[in-house]
Design an enzyme around this catalytic site. Structure first.
Site, PDB file in Angstrom:
ATOM      1  N   GLY A   1     -11.487  27.585 -36.662  1.00 13.89           N
ATOM      2  CA  GLY A   1     -11.706  28.652 -37.618  1.00 13.89           C
ATOM      3  C   GLY A   1     -11.463  28.248 -39.051  1.00 13.89           C
ATOM      4  O   GLY A   1     -11.907  27.216 -39.527  1.00 13.89           O
ATOM      5  N   LEU A   2     -10.701  29.073 -39.731  1.00 12.52           N
ATOM      6  CA  LEU A   2     -10.484  28.864 -41.153  1.00 12.52           C
ATOM      7  C   LEU A   2      -9.744  27.570 -41.416  1.00 12.52           C
ATOM      8  O   LEU A   2      -9.870  26.987 -42.478  1.00 12.52           O
ATOM      9  CB  LEU A   2      -9.702  30.044 -41.727  1.00 12.52           C
ATOM     10  CG  LEU A   2     -10.514  31.343 -41.779  1.00 12.52           C
ATOM     11  CD1 LEU A   2      -9.658  32.485 -42.291  1.00 12.52           C
ATOM     12  CD2 LEU A   2     -11.747  31.167 -42.662  1.00 12.52           C
TER      13      LEU A   2
ATOM     14  N   ASP B   1       0.809  -1.220   0.000  1.00 16.62           N
ATOM     15  CA  ASP B   1       0.000   0.000   0.000  1.00 16.62           C
ATOM     16  C   ASP B   1       0.842   1.271   0.000  1.00 16.62           C
ATOM     17  O   ASP B   1       0.327   2.355  -0.240  1.00 16.62           O
ATOM     18  CB  ASP B   1      -0.961   0.000   1.203  1.00 16.62           C
ATOM     19  CG  ASP B   1      -2.014  -1.108   1.097  1.00 16.62           C
ATOM     20  OD1 ASP B   1      -1.906  -1.929   0.165  1.00 16.62           O
ATOM     21  OD2 ASP B   1      -2.931  -1.151   1.925  1.00 16.62           O
TER      22      ASP B   1
ATOM     23  N   ASP C   1     -13.769  34.396 -34.688  1.00 17.36           N
ATOM     24  CA  ASP C   1     -13.109  33.102 -34.838  1.00 17.36           C
ATOM     25  C   ASP C   1     -13.853  32.016 -34.070  1.00 17.36           C
ATOM     26  O   ASP C   1     -13.850  30.851 -34.457  1.00 17.36           O
ATOM     27  CB  ASP C   1     -11.655  33.205 -34.356  1.00 17.36           C
ATOM     28  CG  ASP C   1     -10.817  32.068 -34.915  1.00 17.36           C
ATOM     29  OD1 ASP C   1     -10.823  31.891 -36.149  1.00 17.36           O
ATOM     30  OD2 ASP C   1     -10.191  31.345 -34.118  1.00 17.36           O
TER      31      ASP C   1
HETATM   32  S1  SF4 Z   1      -2.060  -7.093  -2.417  1.00 19.36           S
HETATM   33 FE1  SF4 Z   1      -3.439  -5.332  -2.481  1.00 19.36          FE
HETATM   34  S2  SF4 Z   1      -3.843  -4.909  -0.318  1.00 19.36           S
HETATM   35 FE2  SF4 Z   1      -2.029  -6.210  -0.393  1.00 19.36          FE
HETATM   36  S3  SF4 Z   1      -0.308  -4.822  -0.398  1.00 19.36           S
HETATM   37 FE3  SF4 Z   1      -0.768  -5.263  -2.526  1.00 19.36          FE
HETATM   38  S4  SF4 Z   1      -2.158  -3.619  -3.105  1.00 19.36           S
HETATM   39 FE4  SF4 Z   1      -2.124  -3.629  -0.890  1.00 19.36          FE
END
Ligand code: SF4
Ligand code: SF4
Lengths: 504, 424
Positions: A410-411, A36, A275
């Site tokens: 525009g143009l 994480d 424009d």
């Molecule tokens: S498996 Fe999912 S919950 Fe586990 S560390 Fe990896 S991202 Fe995080």
């Protein structure tokens, strides 16, 4: 269980990190496994953050499961407080820690730390990132705000800007200028740049500017209920919304009229100049977070005279708002966080421009439809070095430039049509200022023999003469027209009959 | 540093002290491996059974979402899946059915476990078996864990390859298996060199699709191309294959020693070896010679990331003349990296595991010329004035073998050059 490939929002603890990272002197201890920690790079890479997010992850492992994880958490809290010396500590659990039920709040309480501990409940299996920002900021305010004497002069707080918010840093700067013009004092900006000690002083202000409801609505409501502080509900993005916002502030403050110097606003004249004629009725699809979608819709309709073919948002919390807006615009609302669903809707609608997040930019690339980014999630390239707010007068200028940039203008549009056979000016060239934006549409839609409907060679040739950025739509419309009128082959005449039929 | 009580001696041949740390880690989990594995194995789909966090990690670690519909996805567990087990299996079956219907090109399906699926004890091996019964032979269904509570970063690939080993076809032929995923171009180069040495039967694990997975016999030999393959090694040995141990093929010296181990194992003549390797060796040496001046005597500090750290440290110190300060690795398998470790002179601090705040203290203290670290740390350290190299680039760029020796050195030269060139 739901299969997800790309997601608009991270889990709620990432929302909590956005609040913590925006603030000063606050630390967040997150009970979470090592993987994480990837969340750090969102801040250090996308926003080029020059500090580590103030987050300690416990990084428990399988072998810790059981008795050890709670101790690990307590140790992490103690060490974080000693090392970082925050004024307050946020504690919470990620999805995995939620399952092992260690109760971070209770554990941190048991440590008898000398600073306030703010426990977060972030239901990872039900809610998402935006909820995490709103809830975290609310918990911080609830824990720390206390009665204070009001400032003598009328003053407001700006509530809502977080880390990883779309242009939040610049929006605050522009808004400060506007408040200055209006002769309104600014008390505190939060979460961005606020320390826990300044949250205590929130109640010195007379009212709150709810800059982004996604991250500050719960806090604004709570401050109203408990401290009688009114808050603005208009988000000042776009010319008319900015005017309404100022009007709303005037009402709260009890003044009739006040002066905001908008001499730096160019959008209005730019949009009126000849424009810009070519924007009239450009078909746009708008998708992102609800606040940015709602403001963008108003700009698109009233200030650019685009024609809106569809809107939607990924944050369900504001589904009702977007649904009713869609009803007013007589289009269908798409409330979804499923990338494939959004892609399908865009492919069906074949807009000429997409206003969306970086996800829609990817969709646009695949479908050969230009896209301007108006909402998080965004990419490092949408976090520019220069001052580029969305809010206020300067924000309106930035929006004009950003939306117009991917379009053929525009143009040039005529020239592309006139000199179709010119080897340099051919239809895969794209806008001349976007050197590498080769249109994919022309390649993908080249297959002219469909399963049911046959294109006659001369119709195919004619179709190729239609500018590439509307060719997909023309082809689709013609086929639809042919189908509805019982033709199985498309001739050149039928092509033009269809064109007349769909003329706007 | 000596006051750390958790220094242990690595026993056996290399008497090298290792600083073992067990604090906050700043390393990805094994799911990250899916980002390169799904490109490498072209008929496989990786279905993570996990949370929104897992999905977000995959998308963020990949950096860009270039693939419209990539061959990976996350079945996100919801509140209702957590309530009852029977339910979760049914839900999984449904998602798999939908997926395989939409993607008939998929021939191998990996169910990938995550922290949440492991904590709720969702048995994916059971699920893989059940689903195999339904979809085999059209689709082979396997499972492995990429969870952060069990694996770090590159261990995800290890787990994936280990899950493939029991499914490899049994033969009684001799062959040599290269183990570990490499960019195709590098893989082809190495295979070519080995062929030139006179070895005919060469296979690669993982194969590029189901049809090219190696077969295995008691007479098979294998050699690792990546140092993080502990479980895969064990699984291969269990099937009777024997490992040729060698330093890893980074740089001129590393590649030569790696090839030489193969040569010796097969009793190939010195002459033949010379003929095959002399030209690419010369090229690699020459290229490195030019870059060496920029790296000579520069100090380097490795934060733990991919387990490539020890072999890379060997390359940087011996072939580029750099000075090692600390070499951190999330996990050290001595029997795999010993050959590299033995070659390192002036032994630096070797650390295993991590306590990121303490390690940052050590890093700042020693103010290295270049710090190899993850993306979460790079910008903050740059802002403090240190020069960094993103560790993940070492995993995503072709760096093995003779022809890439220069590219590998250049990865370290570039940030130093930039620092010199900038005048702001
Ligand atoms: S498996 Fe999912 S919950 Fe586990 S560390 Fe990896 S991202 Fe995080
Ligand atoms: S593309 Fe050409 S015509 Fe269009 S705005 Fe740019 S310079 Fe002007």
């Amino acid at each position: 269980m739901k299969l997800s490939i790309w997601t608009y929002e991270g889990p709620p603890h990432v929302g909590a990190m956005r609040v913590a990272t925006a603030m000063e002197k606050l630390h967040f201890v997150l009970h979470a496994p090592q993987g994480d920690t990837y969340a750090d790079l969102l801040f250090t890479m996308i926003e080029r953050g020059n500090k580590r997010p103030p987050v300690t992850y416990t990084t428990f492992q399988a072998r810790d499961l059981g008795a050890d994880t709670a101790d690990l958490f307590k140790k992490a809290c103690k060490e974080a407080v000693e090392r970082f010396m925050p004024e307050a500590l946020l504690v919470g659990a990620s999805c995995t820690a939620e399952l092992i039920q260690d109760d971070p709040g209770g554990l941190a309480d048991a440590l008898n730390l000398e600073i306030p501990v703010i426990p977060l409940e972030l239901p990872s299996y039900q809610r998402k990132e935006n909820f995490g920002t709103d809830e975290t900021f609310y918990q911080i305010v609830k824990a720390l705000a206390c009665p204070q004497e009001k400032t003598e002069k009328f003053s407001v707080n700006i509530l809502g800007p977080t880390a990883l918010g779309f242009r939040h840093r610049d929006d605050v700067r522009e808004l400060k200028t506007i408040l200055d013009d209006l002769n309104i004092d600014l008390n505190i900006v939060a979460p961005l740049g606020a320390a826990p000690s300044s949250i205590k002083s929130l109640t010195k202000a007379h009212a709150n500017v709810m800059l982004y409801p996604e991250s500050s609505e719960l806090a604004c409501r709570w401050l109203k209920e408990n401290f009688g502080m009114s808050y603005t509900e208009h988000t000042p993005i776009g010319i008319n919304s900015t005017k309404d916002f100022i009007e709303e502030l005037n009402q709260i403050r009890g003044v009739r009229d006040s002066f905001s110097d908008n001499s730096r606003l160019n959008f209005d004249w730019w949009s009126k100049s000849v424009d810009s004629n070519y924007f009239t009725g450009k078909r746009v699809f708008i998708f992102g977070d609800a606040t940015h979608v709602a403001t963008a819709s108003r700009i698109a309709k009233e200030e650019m005279a685009f024609s809106i073919v569809g809107i939607g948002c990924y944050n369900r919390e504001y589904a009702r708002k977007i649904r009713s807006l869609a009803k007013d615009l007589s289009v269908e609302a798409l409330i979804s966080d499923d990338y494939l669903e959004v892609e399908k809707r865009i492919a069906d609608l074949q807009p000429e421009l997409i206003l969306g997040s970086q996800m829609e930019r990817h969709i646009g690339k695949r479908l050969g439809i230009p896209c301007a980014v108006i909402s998080a999630p965004f990419h490092v390239q949408d976090h520019p070095a220069r001052f580029s707010p969305q809010v206020g007068w300067e924000g309106a200028n930035v929006i004009f430039d950003t939306w117009v940039h991917p379009l053929v203008m525009g143009l040039e549009e005529h020239l592309l049509g006139m000199f179709r056979e010119d080897f340099e000016f051919n239809d895969t060239a794209g806008p001349s200022h976007l050197s590498n934006s080769k249109s994919k549409l022309s390649e993908e839609k080249e297959t002219i023999v469909d399963n049911e409907i046959i294109w006659a060679p001369e119709a195919t040739k004619e179709l190729k003469k239609i500018p590439f950025f509307v060719r997909g739509k023309a082809k689709r419309n013609t086929e639809k027209f042919a189908f509805e009128n019982g033709h199985s082959a498309i001739t050149k005449d039928l092509l033009y009959e269809a064109k007349a039929h769909y003329a706007r | 540093m000596n006051e750390h009580s958790n220094i242990e001696k690595l026993g056996g041949c290399s008497e090298i002290p290792v600083l073992k740390e067990r604090g906050q880690r700043e390393v990805f989990c094994g799911l990250t491996g899916i980002i390169w594995l799904h490109r490498k194995i072209q008929d496989a789909f990786f279905l993570v059974v996990g949370s929104r966090t897992c999905a977000h990690l995959l998308q963020s670690a990949a950096g860009v979402m270039i693939f419209a519909e990539p061959r990976f996805g996350t079945a996100i567990l919801e509140e209702k899946d957590l309530a009852g087990m029977a339910d979760a299996h049914e839900e999984l079956d449904r998602e798999v059915a939908n997926l395989l219907e939409r993607r008939p090109d998929i021939k191998q399906l990996f169910l990938v476990g995550s922290c949440p699926s492991e904590v709720i004890k969702l048995d994916l091996s059971n699920a893989a078996e059940r689903l195999s019964k339904i979809y085999f032979p059209k689709v082979k269904v396997l499972n492995f864990s990429g969870s952060g509570i069990e694996t770090t970063f590159t261990q995800g690939e290890d787990a994936c390859l280990a899950s493939l080993v029991p499914t490899l076809k049994e033969t009684d032929e001799e062959n040599l298996i290269l183990v570990g995923s490499l960019p195709d171009i590098v893989e082809d180069q190495l295979v070519e060199l080995i062929k030139e040495l006179g070895i005919k039967e060469i296979a690669v694990l993982p194969g590029r699709d189901r049809g090219t997975m190696p077969s295995i016999s008691k007479k098979s030999k294998f050699i690792l191309v990546q140092p993080f393959l502990t479980d895969t090694t064990e699984a291969l040995e269990k099937r009777g294959a024997s490992r040729i141990s060698a330093p890893f093929p980074f740089g001129e010296e590393g590649t030569t020693l790696w090839l030489r181990s193969i040569k010796e194992s097969y009793g190939i003549s010195d002459d033949k070896f010379e003929i095959v390797t002399s030209a690419p060796r010369k090229r690699a040496k020459l290229a490195l010679e030019k870059l060496r001046t920029s790296l000579q005597s520069k100090t380097v500090f490795f934060f733990p990331d991919s387990q490539l750290e020890i072999p890379l440290a060997r390359f940087l110190s011996r072939e580029c003349g750099m000075k090692l300060i600390e070499v951190g690795s999330p996990y050290i398998n001595r029997s795999i990296v010993d050959k590299d470790l033995e070659l390192i002179e002036d032994m630096p601090v070797i650390s295993e595991g991590q306590d990121v705040d303490l390690q940052l203290d050590r890093c700042r203290e020693s103010s290295p010329d270049i710090t190899v670290c993850g993306l979460g740390l790079a910008n903050p350290l740059e802002a403090e004035g240190l020069t960094t190299k993103w560790a993940i680039e070492l995993v995503f760029t072709p760096i093995h073998g003779y022809e890439q020796a220069q590219d590998l050195a250049e990865l370290f030269v570039r940030p130093l050059k930039r620092k010199e060139a900038l005048f702001i």
